[in-house]
Design a protein around this motif. Structure first.
Motif, mmCIF file in Angstrom:
data_model
loop_
_atom_site.group_PDB
_atom_site.id
_atom_site.type_symbol
_atom_site.label_atom_id
_atom_site.label_comp_id
_atom_site.label_asym_id
_atom_site.label_seq_id
_atom_site.Cartn_x
_atom_site.Cartn_y
_atom_site.Cartn_z
ATOM 1 N N UNK A 1 2.583 35.048 -18.732
ATOM 2 C CA UNK A 1 3.070 35.130 -20.102
ATOM 3 C C UNK A 1 2.454 34.024 -20.948
ATOM 4 N N UNK A 2 2.547 34.171 -22.275
ATOM 5 C CA UNK A 2 1.901 33.211 -23.174
ATOM 6 C C UNK A 2 2.410 31.802 -22.914
ATOM 7 N N UNK A 3 3.674 31.526 -23.194
ATOM 8 C CA UNK A 3 4.297 30.258 -22.832
ATOM 9 C C UNK A 3 3.568 29.038 -23.345
ATOM 10 N N UNK A 4 3.580 27.975 -22.529
ATOM 11 C CA UNK A 4 2.999 26.695 -22.903
ATOM 12 C C UNK A 4 1.482 26.794 -22.958
ATOM 13 N N UNK A 5 0.893 26.155 -23.978
ATOM 14 C CA UNK A 5 -0.562 26.176 -24.122
ATOM 15 C C UNK A 5 -1.213 25.191 -23.165
ATOM 16 N N UNK A 6 -0.662 23.994 -23.074
ATOM 17 C CA UNK A 6 -1.282 22.950 -22.250
ATOM 18 C C UNK A 6 -0.534 22.822 -20.924
ATOM 19 N N UNK A 7 -1.277 23.003 -19.841
ATOM 20 C CA UNK A 7 -0.692 22.874 -18.505
ATOM 21 C C UNK A 7 -1.626 22.021 -17.644
ATOM 22 N N UNK A 8 -1.039 21.377 -16.656
ATOM 23 C CA UNK A 8 -1.808 20.664 -15.638
ATOM 24 C C UNK A 8 -1.661 21.401 -14.328
ATOM 25 N N UNK A 9 -2.763 21.579 -13.637
ATOM 26 C CA UNK A 9 -2.762 22.199 -12.311
ATOM 27 C C UNK A 9 -3.504 21.257 -11.377
ATOM 28 N N UNK A 10 -2.830 20.806 -10.346
ATOM 29 C CA UNK A 10 -3.449 19.835 -9.453
ATOM 30 C C UNK A 10 -2.887 19.996 -8.059
ATOM 31 N N UNK A 11 -3.705 19.652 -7.059
ATOM 32 C CA UNK A 11 -3.204 19.597 -5.688
ATOM 33 C C UNK A 11 -2.258 18.415 -5.581
ATOM 34 N N UNK B 1 0.837 -1.198 0.000
ATOM 35 C CA UNK B 1 0.000 0.000 0.000
ATOM 36 C C UNK B 1 0.860 1.231 0.000
ATOM 37 N N UNK B 2 0.368 2.327 -0.563
ATOM 38 C CA UNK B 2 1.149 3.546 -0.649
ATOM 39 C C UNK B 2 1.388 4.159 0.716
ATOM 40 N N UNK B 3 2.324 5.074 0.750
ATOM 41 C CA UNK B 3 2.670 5.739 1.995
ATOM 42 C C UNK B 3 1.749 6.917 2.243
ATOM 43 N N UNK B 4 1.649 7.366 3.498
ATOM 44 C CA UNK B 4 0.738 8.469 3.802
ATOM 45 C C UNK B 4 1.143 9.747 3.098
ATOM 46 N N UNK B 5 0.183 10.616 2.760
ATOM 47 C CA UNK B 5 0.505 11.856 2.064
ATOM 48 C C UNK B 5 0.900 12.952 3.021
ATOM 49 N N UNK B 6 1.440 14.002 2.464
ATOM 50 C CA UNK B 6 1.684 15.212 3.238
ATOM 51 C C UNK B 6 0.323 15.794 3.637
ATOM 52 N N UNK B 7 0.156 16.174 4.908
ATOM 53 C CA UNK B 7 -1.166 16.656 5.320
ATOM 54 C C UNK B 7 -1.538 17.997 4.726
ATOM 55 N N UNK B 8 -0.602 18.704 4.116
ATOM 56 C CA UNK B 8 -0.896 20.033 3.586
ATOM 57 C C UNK B 8 -0.519 20.101 2.115
ATOM 58 N N UNK B 9 -1.338 19.513 1.224
ATOM 59 C CA UNK B 9 -1.001 19.547 -0.191
ATOM 60 C C UNK B 9 -1.026 20.967 -0.742
#
Length: 1010
Positions: free
Chosen positions: A723-733, A255-263
């Motif tokens: 700025x314009x930069x990259x068109x495709x970005x991912x934003x996630x907690x 099983x995976x390890x516990x996450x950081x409590x403050x993502x």
């Protein structure tokens, strides 16, 4: 002499004598990065008891410490049980990779707070706020005080009645309106998320449910079908998938390890990077006939001919045969001239995937999509017309999630302007040499793969102000509404919000009902209609309330706002509405396309109606907006996409495809709109919008962090202000460093046969050649780089030899070996190597975390003496092509050093080496010679704790090899080994090489000295 690197060993513990009283002094606890092999216990000291108050205080303190230790123990036990419960509930939510979520990564750790007391009674149910979001753990929310008989003691009719009661309780339908034969989807309007919730409540009442996990039961259409499945005899339920899970055996991740409590929020740009093929084939290509769909450009028949030449059966088809073992869909190579034609192509590929889904779910198979969007998955925007085909790659990514036993790939082959034979050859080469990679772009001899690169949003000044006119679809509800509210408060633009819900007046007498079940109860008692119709009416009322609330909030900021009820898929209606916007608010300067819908179901169960509804809202909606604003001076063009487009997501093939099309089209728009900020934001799951309160809790229970509404709105403002930069970005907690993995389970296949592996004839134990550990390390490194192309250094850990791989048929057809990698949470990939019969032979882990530099200088150990004849035919049994030690190696008790040659110097031939297996085998040979000198005798390497690769590919010259010992006895030895470049830097480091004494000691040929 004592081994140079030996670790401290624990002494045996003796029973302490009885004492009248004790002072307990806890010893220091080692830190997590200390390596110890001993037990840390409190020291116990006898003290006199003579009535002295000072001694009594000491005794009292000791008792207090003991009580505190006991409380700490109780707390730990309680937290352990809570963690177990969370993991159990998370398992039930396997289907809920929904609403932009990615695959489960880590489990949550217990909430911080006061010490937990033993639970003696059921906790109170959490209350829901006005938005219907539960404030509390999922376990408490689903607790039910009404026990029922265990499932194994119930018949289908009794369980069906229980299901009816739970459905009524969880949906608000009066139980008298329901029956067990109603379709959950169509008659009751219950989506997959609500199904899992209902089944989880039933599980709590009756215990474990037979018939598969909750996720599989949620795919059934009626309550009767569920009741009959659960109460069916056990023998009927032994599906291949269940047997595979049961047979997994030891060695699987715990099983995976516990996450950081403050993502925090992470941001990554999607870019195409060069990545050579692994040299491994896709598994399953030779298991049967492959169906190849016709591309109508002449590539399909040439591809079939080339595959047959390589021993792979294939045929061009116009419909998918039911008995095919795989599909290569070439539909995406068709030139398209309209959005409608592009949608038809993708619908055709979707249907092909649906046709073979049952076979793919049940066992191994092959599914490949091929498209032409420039060879880089449309990132350069070089083929605008083809951009509307971009969803095919996301179809393959989702199929890979849903069919973990199958072999899946998405290929973007730049075919326009090239001879069909050239394109066919490029595709076949990728199939036979690109194993391990789910996606690959082929352009002018260059192989590209998408990668996520950390890219914080950089400020460039606000593009939006009081004179801006922003049109936002879906902007009156959900997460888009949160972004619009903050945009209005910060910049005061003029906003036109487009949605499908008309602002109808609410019927009288419903204000007291603040959630869907409450509204259903009230409406069921006052108006006729089917359960589905009443549910739809309740949802419309809640939608209107939310829209009016958004409009009020925006108006309070002073920002002008208008709401228009229109279907974004109706191009003419959208054009009319935007004409009104211009007349009322002014020229349109920005578009935010946030509209979207879900219709979650696995590929095997998804309908054309599901596909059209989800796909058209995103794709036709964007087309309507771009068509209607072709003459407007746009400064901002932004689409709310999803991480599902890049990562795939179970049950969301259509949603992932639609969002991937957005990214392709916006990349093409950016190419010819140099003055416009163009952005496709692939959001992770939010704490709101389509992610309901129940789903939010389930994401958290699975360790998937969520984007807070306020933080997500701030992230949106950062995007439109950078700025314009990259068109495709991912934003996630995120709860860890590094981007999410673009692929989870990966697979590859290698055929070990002459002439490519002829050199293995000189690595012979007894009568047959044997695959050396160094060759397996190279194969595992190929898989590691297919999973993480940018990894540097490549880190392999816990390599184990489970059983040797003999090659009696090396010169006669060879042997097929399969490699599979399974993501084990976070940045860890579990690898194994199996033969044709499925017998495991090797196992290792890939660590995808950023690497560190080596230890620096690997000095030559002192006191070494030369060994004149290292290859004695027994300790080193290697034939001429494996005799890589140059000159006389230096050997001693304190280590060893030698010069070793690599594959080029040994003439092994071949291509695509990720490591230099000849040089690494030489390093292991030197370790074997040291172990013999250390008293262990003749050994074989059986494990490596860590292999750290700092430079990839074959060595250009002879390398220096150094061995530093850890320990040695008469049965086993361990050491560290490094291959050193001429400049003194480490090329490859092997830590914790385990060498085990060969069982044939004393059976060596006469005259040989060990």
């Amino acid at each position: 002499p004592a081994p140079a690197h030996e670790l401290p060993r624990s002494e045996p513990l003796s029973t302490a004598p009885a004492i009248p009283a004790a002072a307990v002094t806890p010893t220091a606890r080692p830190t997590s990065d200390q390596v110890v092999d001993s037990v840390v216990i409190p020291s116990v000291q006898a003290v006199p008891v003579n009535g002295d108050p000072a001694w009594l205080r000491v005794l009292e303190e000791a008792q207090a410490q003991a009580a505190g230790a006991h409380a700490e123990f109780q707390r730990a036990i309680t937290e352990s049980h809570l963690s177990y419960l969370r993991m159990a509930e998370a398992t039930l939510g396997a289907l809920l990779g929904t609403a932009d979520g990615r695959a489960p990564q880590v489990w949550p750790e217990p909430a911080h707070g006061p010490a937990l007391a033993p639970v003696t009674s059921a906790p109170a149910l959490p209350q829901a706020d006005s938005a219907g979001v539960a404030n509390g753990a999922v376990e408490s929310a689903m607790a039910d005080a009404s026990p029922a008989a265990p499932a194994e003691h119930m018949d289908a009719e009794s369980l069906g009645q229980l299901l009816l009661q739970v459905v009524a309780d969880r949906t608000g339908y009066p139980v008298e309106m329901l029956n067990v034969d109603m379709e959950l989807d169509t008659d009751l309007g219950i989506d997959s998320i609500k199904k899992v919730e209902i089944l989880s409540v039933v599980r709590k009442r009756v215990g474990d449910l037979a018939g598969g996990d909750v996720a599989s039961l949620a795919t059934l259409r009626t309550l009767r079908a569920i009741a009959e499945r659960v109460t069916a005899p056990a023998a009927v339920l032994a599906t291949p998938a269940a047997r595979a899970t049961a047979d997994a055996g030891p060695g699987q991740p715990a099983g995976p390890s516990p996450p950081d409590p403050s993502p925090v929020l992470g941001r990554w740009a999607v870019r195409a990077i060069e990545a050579p093929p692994s040299g491994l084939a896709m598994p399953g290509l030779t298991n049967g006939t492959i169906a190849v769909t016709d591309d109508r450009t002449g590539i399909a028949p040439l591809l079939v001919e080339r595959l047959k030449h390589c021993g792979i059966r294939a045929e061009v088809v116009f419909e998918i045969p039911p008995d095919t073992c795989g599909v290569i869909s070439l539909d995406g190579l068709r030139p398209v001239t309209s959005v409608a034609a592009a949608m038809d192509v993708q619908r055709s590929a979707f249907r092909a995937a649906r046709a073979i889904a049952p076979r793919m779910q049940a066992g191994e198979g092959v599914f490949v999509t091929v498209q032409d969007t420039g060879g880089d998955f449309g990132l350069a925007g070089s083929v605008p017309a083809q951009a509307w085909l971009g969803g095919l790659a996301a179809l393959a990514r989702t199929a890979a999630k849903e069919w973990p036993q199958a072999s899946v790939k998405a290929i973007d082959c730049a075919a326009a302007g090239r001879a069909p034979a050239v394109a066919a050859n490029a595709i076949v080469t990728e199939l036979l040499n690109g194993g391990g990679s789910v996606t690959a772009g082929l352009r002018d001899g260059t192989r590209l793969v998408p990668a996520l690169v950390a890219a914080p949003a950089g400020g460039a000044g606000a593009r939006i102000g009081p004179e801006s006119v922003i049109v936002a679809t879906g902007g009156a509800r959900g997460v888009t509404a949160a972004a619009m509210r903050l945009l209005a408060a910060r910049y005061r633009p003029r906003l036109a919000l487009l949605g499908q819900t008309p602002l109808e007046p609410e019927p009288q007498g419903l204000a007291a009902a603040t959630d869907e079940p409450g509204l259903i109860r009230l409406l069921a008692g006052r108006q006729p209609g089917t359960p589905a119709e009443i549910r739809a009416a309740a949802r419309r009322i809640l939608s209107v309330r939310e829209i009016r609330g958004t409009l009020r909030a925006i108006e309070q900021t002073g920002s002008p706002v208008r709401y228009y009820a229109v279907s974004v898929t109706d191009t003419a209606a959208v054009a009319d509405v935007l004409a009104e916007v211009r007349a009322d608010l002014g020229p349109i300067s920005g578009i935010v396309h946030g509209a979207g819908v879900l219709a979650d179901a696995l590929l095997a169960d998804k309908t054309d109606e599901h596909f059209d509804h989800v796909f058209e809202t995103k794709v036709k909606g964007l087309h309507s907006l771009l068509t209607a604003t072709a003459g407007d001076p746009l400064d901002v063009l932004c689409a709310f996409s999803s991480v599902a487009a890049q990562l795939g997501n179970q049950g969301q093939s259509d949603y992932a495809m639609a969002n991937e099309v957005l990214g392709h089209v916006l990349s093409a728009e950016a190419a010819h709109r140099p003055g416009c900020l163009v952005r496709s934001i692939g959001w992770g799951p939010w704490r709101g919008g389509m992610v309901s309160g129940e789903v939010s809790q389930r994401f958290l229970a699975r360790g998937v962090p969520l984007i807070d509404l306020d933080e997500g709105a701030e992230a949106f403002l950062a995007e439109v202000g950078c700025a314009a930069g990259d068109v495709r970005v991912l934003v996630s907690a995120v709860d860890r460093t590094g981007p999410p993995a673009l692929q989870d389970d990966i697979s590859g296949q290698v055929t070990v046969a002459e002439p490519a592996y002829a050199y293995l004839a000189d690595h012979r134990l007894a009568e047959a050649p044997v695959v050396p550990m160094a060759t397996v390390l190279d194969w595992f490194a190929r898989m590691a780089l297919a999973w993480r192309p940018q990894a540097s250094p490549v880190i392999l850990r816990d390599l184990q030899v489970l059983s040797k791989i003999s090659l009696p048929a090396l010169a006669d057809g060879g042997h097929e070996l399969k490699l599979r990698g399974r993501q084990a949470g976070g940045d860890v990939l579990e690898l194994d190597l199996r033969d044709e019969a499925g017998v495991p032979h090797y196992r290792a882990r890939v660590d995808g975390t950023p690497g560190q530099a080596g230890p620096g200088q690997w000095d030559t150990p002192e006191g070494l003496v030369p060994l004149s004849e290292p290859y004695d035919g027994y300790t080193l049994f290697h034939g001429p092509r494996f005799q890589v030690l140059r000159g006389e190696p230096l050997i001693g008790l304190v280590g060893a050093e030698a010069s070793v040659a690599g594959v080029s110097a040994m003439g092994w031939g071949g291509a695509g080496w990720r490591l230099d297996p000849a040089a690494i085998d030489g390093a292991l040979q030197l370790a074997v010679l040291w172990a013999r000198q250390g008293g262990t005798g003749s050994t074989l390497p059986m494990a490596i704790r860590e292999c750290r690769v700092h430079r990839l590919g074959p060595a250009g010259d002879v390398l220096r090899c150094v061995v530093w010992p850890q320990r040695a006895d008469d049965s086993a030895a361990a050491c560290d080994v490094a291959l050193i470049e001429g400049d003194g830097s480490a090329r490859v480091e092997l830590f914790g090489v385990e060498l085990v004494r060969r069982p044939d000691q004393g059976q060596r040929p006469p005259g040989q000295v060990v």
